[in-house]
Design an enzyme around this catalytic site. Sequence first.
Site, PDB file in Angstrom:
ATOM      1  N   TRP A 127     -16.403  31.646  -3.072  1.00  0.00           N
ATOM      2  CA  TRP A 127     -16.130  31.176  -4.435  1.00  0.00           C
ATOM      3  C   TRP A 127     -15.202  29.974  -4.433  1.00  0.00           C
ATOM      4  CZ3 TRP A 127     -19.658  31.994  -7.684  1.00  0.00           C
ATOM      5  CH2 TRP A 127     -20.387  33.186  -7.663  1.00  0.00           C
ATOM      6  N   ASP A 171      -8.882  31.358 -10.174  1.00  0.00           N
ATOM      7  CA  ASP A 171     -10.146  32.003 -10.538  1.00  0.00           C
ATOM      8  C   ASP A 171      -9.963  33.506 -10.303  1.00  0.00           C
ATOM      9  OD1 ASP A 171     -12.642  33.122 -10.732  1.00  0.00           O
ATOM     10  OD2 ASP A 171     -13.568  31.876  -9.174  1.00  0.00           O
ATOM     11  N   LYS A 208     -16.907  41.465 -14.070  1.00  0.00           N
ATOM     12  CA  LYS A 208     -16.347  42.279 -12.988  1.00  0.00           C
ATOM     13  C   LYS A 208     -15.341  43.288 -13.535  1.00  0.00           C
ATOM     14  CE  LYS A 208     -18.291  38.978 -10.353  1.00  0.00           C
ATOM     15  NZ  LYS A 208     -18.128  37.564 -10.069  1.00  0.00           N
TER      16      LYS A 208
HETATM   17  C1  LIG Z   1     -18.537  36.286  -9.878  1.00  0.00           C
HETATM   18  C2  LIG Z   1     -17.579  35.218  -9.575  1.00  0.00           C
HETATM   19  C3  LIG Z   1     -17.760  33.907 -10.020  1.00  0.00           C
HETATM   20  C4  LIG Z   1     -18.985  33.467 -10.791  1.00  0.00           C
HETATM   21  O1  LIG Z   1     -18.915  33.912 -12.070  1.00  0.00           O
HETATM   22  P1  LIG Z   1     -20.025  33.521 -13.162  1.00  0.00           P
HETATM   23  O2  LIG Z   1     -19.459  34.194 -14.373  1.00  0.00           O
HETATM   24  O3  LIG Z   1     -21.321  34.117 -12.677  1.00  0.00           O
HETATM   25  O4  LIG Z   1     -20.089  32.057 -13.265  1.00  0.00           O
HETATM   26  C5  LIG Z   1     -16.794  32.970  -9.727  1.00  0.00           C
HETATM   27  N1  LIG Z   1     -15.699  33.303  -9.033  1.00  0.00           N
HETATM   28  C6  LIG Z   1     -15.485  34.560  -8.585  1.00  0.00           C
HETATM   29  C7  LIG Z   1     -14.242  34.868  -7.818  1.00  0.00           C
HETATM   30  C8  LIG Z   1     -16.415  35.551  -8.851  1.00  0.00           C
HETATM   31  O5  LIG Z   1     -16.212  36.797  -8.400  1.00  0.00           O
END
Ligand SMILES: *Cc1c(COP(=O)(O)O)cnc(C)c1O
Length: 360
Positions: free
Chosen positions: A102, A172, A196
């Site tokens: 990521w 993030d 998540k």
């Molecule tokens: C799942 C995830 C993403 C992507 O998220 P989207 O909502 O599908 O764009 C980005 N960063 C992390 C750490 C993730 O777990």
Amino acid sequence: MTKIYNFSAGPAVLPAAVLERARDEMTDWHGSGMSVMEMSHRGKQFMSIAEQAEATLRELMKIPDNYKVLFLQGGASSQFSMVPVNLLRGAGKADYINTGAWSKKAIAEGKRYCAVNVAASSEAEKFTTIPDPAGWKLDADAAYVHYTPNETIGGVEFHWIPDVGDVPLVADMSSTILSRPIDVSRYAVIYAGAQKNIGPAGLTVVIVRDDLIGQPMDGQPVMFDYATHASTGSMYNTPPTYGWYLAGLVFDRLKQQGGLEAIARINHAKADKLYRAIDASDFYSNPVDPNCRSWMNIPFTLADAELDKTFLEEAAQAGLVTLKGHRSVGGMRASIYNAMPEEGVAALVDFMADFEKRRG
Ligand SMILES: *Cc1c(COP(=O)(O)O)cnc(C)c1O
């Protein structure tokens, strides 16, 4: 019917109590005669749902008053772009920490907007650790430092907040938000896709310090300007109303469970139980440095990869589903977000011991 425990990395398990409440309110929210899905986002009823959800999130995370909370669409992936668009403010360069898949996506998108300095990377260690901060090559003139507190695919998590001086720190937190208390005041921007640890896919939560809002790059879409959303209560256009409502139910539930201190204790205990089981066996292994093992996403491999398919089949028969590892890593991955009950982790650990005895 066998009780199902869903270890999906995302979209992921939601608290059963939340789904039951949503079911009870599905066709008639609080005597309105309507589903939340059918309400005007500008009506009094939805406004009260929206405000309550934000208030509960602020209370749970102790978000200071000089931060805006935005309820957006576009996923965490859109934030890979919105962060540079809003935070560069003419600087032309930003620092990124590369700890996995990521991080790399955020870096690739950042490069479309500015000169990216990868100040530290654990790629040479196959992303099984976090680079020692003593060796980070941070640039004091960078517009911001971006990092990924929990790498959902690699299962690597920061159990500390990087010290980046006065440079705005961007995180993030898609797969770790609300898993424990954090000091929001250390951050410039925190963002997370909801699917998540917050609610259904389609909602993205952004927490942004208000002095960083309002100086976007020229020529960018109005929807990518934080000010567009901050100045309208995230109602410049139609927000993801049902996801916002469900997120509010999840926030209520976390509060009922005792808030983030209590949640952190449970999460730590769940992760500890699974790592102990893995470490105590010669059959299962997790490659991650013990100092930065994720509480949320736990990848593991079997000593004999030929048994992967059988493991997944038998696990599914036992009600333990979506344990297949990410295609880039292989093996298994157990995602044990807030909503995964302790009994689910206990059931997985019991199954793993039994499988090892029979097939190991
Ligand atoms: C799942 C995830 C993403 C992507 O998220 P989207 O909502 O599908 O764009 C980005 N960063 C992390 C750490 C993730 O777990």
